[in-house]
Design an enzyme around this catalytic site. Structure first.
Site, mmCIF file in Angstrom:
data_model
loop_
_atom_site.group_PDB
_atom_site.id
_atom_site.type_symbol
_atom_site.label_atom_id
_atom_site.label_comp_id
_atom_site.label_asym_id
_atom_site.label_seq_id
_atom_site.Cartn_x
_atom_site.Cartn_y
_atom_site.Cartn_z
ATOM 1 N N LYS A 79 0.964 -1.304 -0.176
ATOM 2 C CA LYS A 79 -0.076 -0.081 0.077
ATOM 3 C C LYS A 79 0.961 1.308 0.035
ATOM 4 C CE LYS A 79 -3.835 1.958 2.529
ATOM 5 N NZ LYS A 79 -4.860 1.600 3.564
ATOM 6 N N SER A 154 -9.838 1.546 2.864
ATOM 7 C CA SER A 154 -9.014 2.285 2.006
ATOM 8 C C SER A 154 -7.925 1.603 1.242
ATOM 9 C CB SER A 154 -8.396 3.470 3.007
ATOM 10 O OG SER A 154 -7.282 2.648 3.699
ATOM 11 N N SER A 178 -9.671 -0.841 6.978
ATOM 12 C CA SER A 178 -9.467 -0.734 5.612
ATOM 13 C C SER A 178 -8.645 -1.917 5.041
ATOM 14 C CB SER A 178 -8.477 0.402 5.556
ATOM 15 O OG SER A 178 -9.043 1.636 5.477
HETATM 16 N N1 GLN Z 1 -13.272 3.683 6.249
HETATM 17 C C1 GLN Z 1 -12.550 4.045 7.623
HETATM 18 C C2 GLN Z 1 -12.334 5.459 7.341
HETATM 19 O O1 GLN Z 1 -12.410 6.125 6.653
HETATM 20 C C3 GLN Z 1 -11.454 3.226 7.896
HETATM 21 C C4 GLN Z 1 -10.228 3.621 7.022
HETATM 22 C C5 GLN Z 1 -8.999 3.016 7.626
HETATM 23 O O2 GLN Z 1 -9.133 1.876 8.297
HETATM 24 N N2 GLN Z 1 -7.750 3.416 7.055
HETATM 25 O O3 GLN Z 1 -11.814 6.140 8.542
#
Ligand code: GLN
Length: 487
Positions: A79, A154, A178
């Site tokens: 990532k 994400s 994410s």
């Molecule tokens: N969807 C969650 C957020 O927008 C989690 C994101 C993540 O785990 N980085 O914060």
């Protein structure tokens, strides 16, 4: 060589038994990328020349009779919020569009030590804020099972890269779901480790008290293998933990679920849960019972409140973490500015996307004097309660089982105009980060329309071995990894 259907285990053993070379593996991998990537757009950067050079050096070492590392010759995608020495790392943000880290994150170094081969850096929601990868400052990634739908987020690029068969393994980060949610949307295995099990050194921070790096893989055993390679205490990360649990997650993985006590939190199965997801989870519960697990309903009453606590705490931490991006030390800088203040203002206004700005404002507000007690402090109190609820639950149960997402992969654009709706879809994953627990997402079925459905297995702190055991048993029983997207 059909790289898209090979596991990391098969690649490593094929190399050691000299059935093929690492060079052939990497060549096959880039061949597959050339086929799939124009449709999927999972990568932000590809490292073909470096990957080929590394493959050749591994081949030479095998030729000389050396025993290579745990992940020898295994292609991996990382990532783009994980720093890689000499390779662009953007967090999918215009503010870091040209940032080339002068060092490796600890996990990137561990991958090198294990002889894994870095193929590329994957697309993500900007600074890991989002659940669909639509917040990337550069491009949209599509779900390999249905190109009109999002891959989740994400870490959507990492999940899609594995699902599309361009790499057998990838790394993501999970602050509130994410890793698990994109794994569910793309039909792969994703594991968020216990907070502190994997070093965060070199992970560009979003919510430091919640972030964890973890593996994506096509199978449960491959995710165990990657977890083994990246975990461990790190002097460069004071929140990493020296744990007493064995580091060999593979040795007991086939022990099965007989006698395991599994809790099903009723709050995770209430209004809002898609009926096809509920049915698939129920089917898995029946299978686990048939294999000898003792499954019982239980309650985690503050599940919904956790969502509010998460969005306050993660945004507060983000507002502080992102203060360093000011157009001065690195990254984007506007062409014209009158003074220091204007330089910072223009850099941040022009280069941060809408969601990142929203979180910074939300977090700054929650931390400001006069509101601190009303929001941030209350959220922290809730966080303690959530931890306590899970602590009590794990006195009665070995594992907790739930859906990953209340909804199936949605269409691009379907939720991007309504941030609250997007936040609500994190309901089953965020509490686990607030409590610092490990949890795995694995495919457990498909909707009538052919979209993957994910199941979440949550364990106590450092209970990764137990989670992997149950996941492996269920994976064998369901026999799903053979089904691949048609791209
Ligand atoms: N969807 C969650 C957020 O927008 C989690 C994101 C993540 O785990 N980085 O914060």
């Amino acid at each position: 060589m059909k790289i898209e259907s090979m596991t990391a285990h098969e690649i490593r053993s094929g190399l050691i038994e000299k059935r093929f070379t690492a060079e052939a593996v990497v060549a096959a991998c880039f061949e597959r990328i050339r086929q799939a990537e124009p449709k999927i757009d999972a990568y932000l950067t590809l490292c073909e020349a470096d990957a080929m050079a590394q493959a050749r050096s591994i081949d030479e070492r095998i030729e000389r009779g050396e025993v290579p590392g745990k992940l020898a010759g295994v292609p991996i995608a990382v990532k783009d919020n994980i720093c890689t020495d000499g390779i662009k790392t953007t967090c999918a943000s215009k503010i870091l569009y040209d940032f080339i880290p002068p060092y490796d994150a600890t996990v990137a170094k561990k991958l090198k030590d294990a002889d894994a081969i870095l193929i590329g850096k994957t697309n993500m929601d900007e600074f890991a804020m989002g659940s669909s990868t639509e917040n990337s400052g550069f491009k949209r990634t599509r779900n390999p099972w249905d190109l009109e739908r999002v891959p989740g987020g994400s870490s959507g690029g990492s999940a899609a890269a594995v699902a599309a068969g361009t790499v057998p393994l990838a790394l993501g980060s999970d602050t509130g779901g994410s890793i698990r949610q994109p794994a569910a949307f793309c039909g792969v295995v994703g594991l968020k480790p216990t907070y502190g099990l994997v070093s965060r050194f070199g992970l560009i921070a979003f919510g430091s008290s919640l972030d964890q790096i973890g593996p994506f893989a096509g199978t449960v055993k491959d995710s165990a293998l990657l977890l083994e390679a990246i975990q461990g205490e790190d002097p460069l990360d004071s929140t990493s933990v020296k744990h007493a649990v064995r580091e060999d997650y593979l040795s007991g993985i086939e022990e099965g679920v007989k006698g395991m006590r599994i809790g099903i939190p009723v709050e995770f199965f209430q209004a809002g849960l898609d009926s096809e997801i509920a049915a698939a989870i129920q089917e898995s519960i029946e299978r686990l019972k048939a294999m000898g697990a003792i499954v019982e309903e239980m309650s985690l009453p503050i599940t919904v409140e956790g969502l509010s606590a998460y969005y306050i705490i993660s945004s507060a931490e983000a507002s502080s973490n992102l203060a360093r991006f000011d157009g001065i030390r690195y990254g984007y800088r506007p062409e014209a500015f009158e003074n220091l203040e204007e330089l910072m203002e223009k850099s941040r206004s022009e280069a941060f996307g809408a969601e990142v700005k929203r979180r910074i404002m939300l977090g700054t507000y929650a931390l400001s004097s006069g509101y601190y007690d009303a929001y941030y402090n209350r959220a922290q109190k809730l966080r303690s309660k959530i931890r306590e609820q899970f602590r009590e639950a794990f006195q009665r149960f070995d594992l907790i089982l739930s859906p990953v997402s209340p909804v199936l992969p949605f269409k691009s654009g379907e939720k991007s105009s309504d941030p609250i709706e997007m936040y609500l879809a994190d309901i089953y994953t965020i509490n686990i980060n607030l409590a610092g627990l490990p949890a795995l997402s694995m495919p457990c079925g498909f909707s009538a329309g052919g979209l993957p459905i994910g199941l979440q297995i949550i364990g106590p702190h450092f209970g990764e071995d137990r989670i992997l055991k149950a996941a492996y048993a269920l994976e064998q029983e369901l026999g799903l990894p053979d089904r691949k997207p048609a791209i």
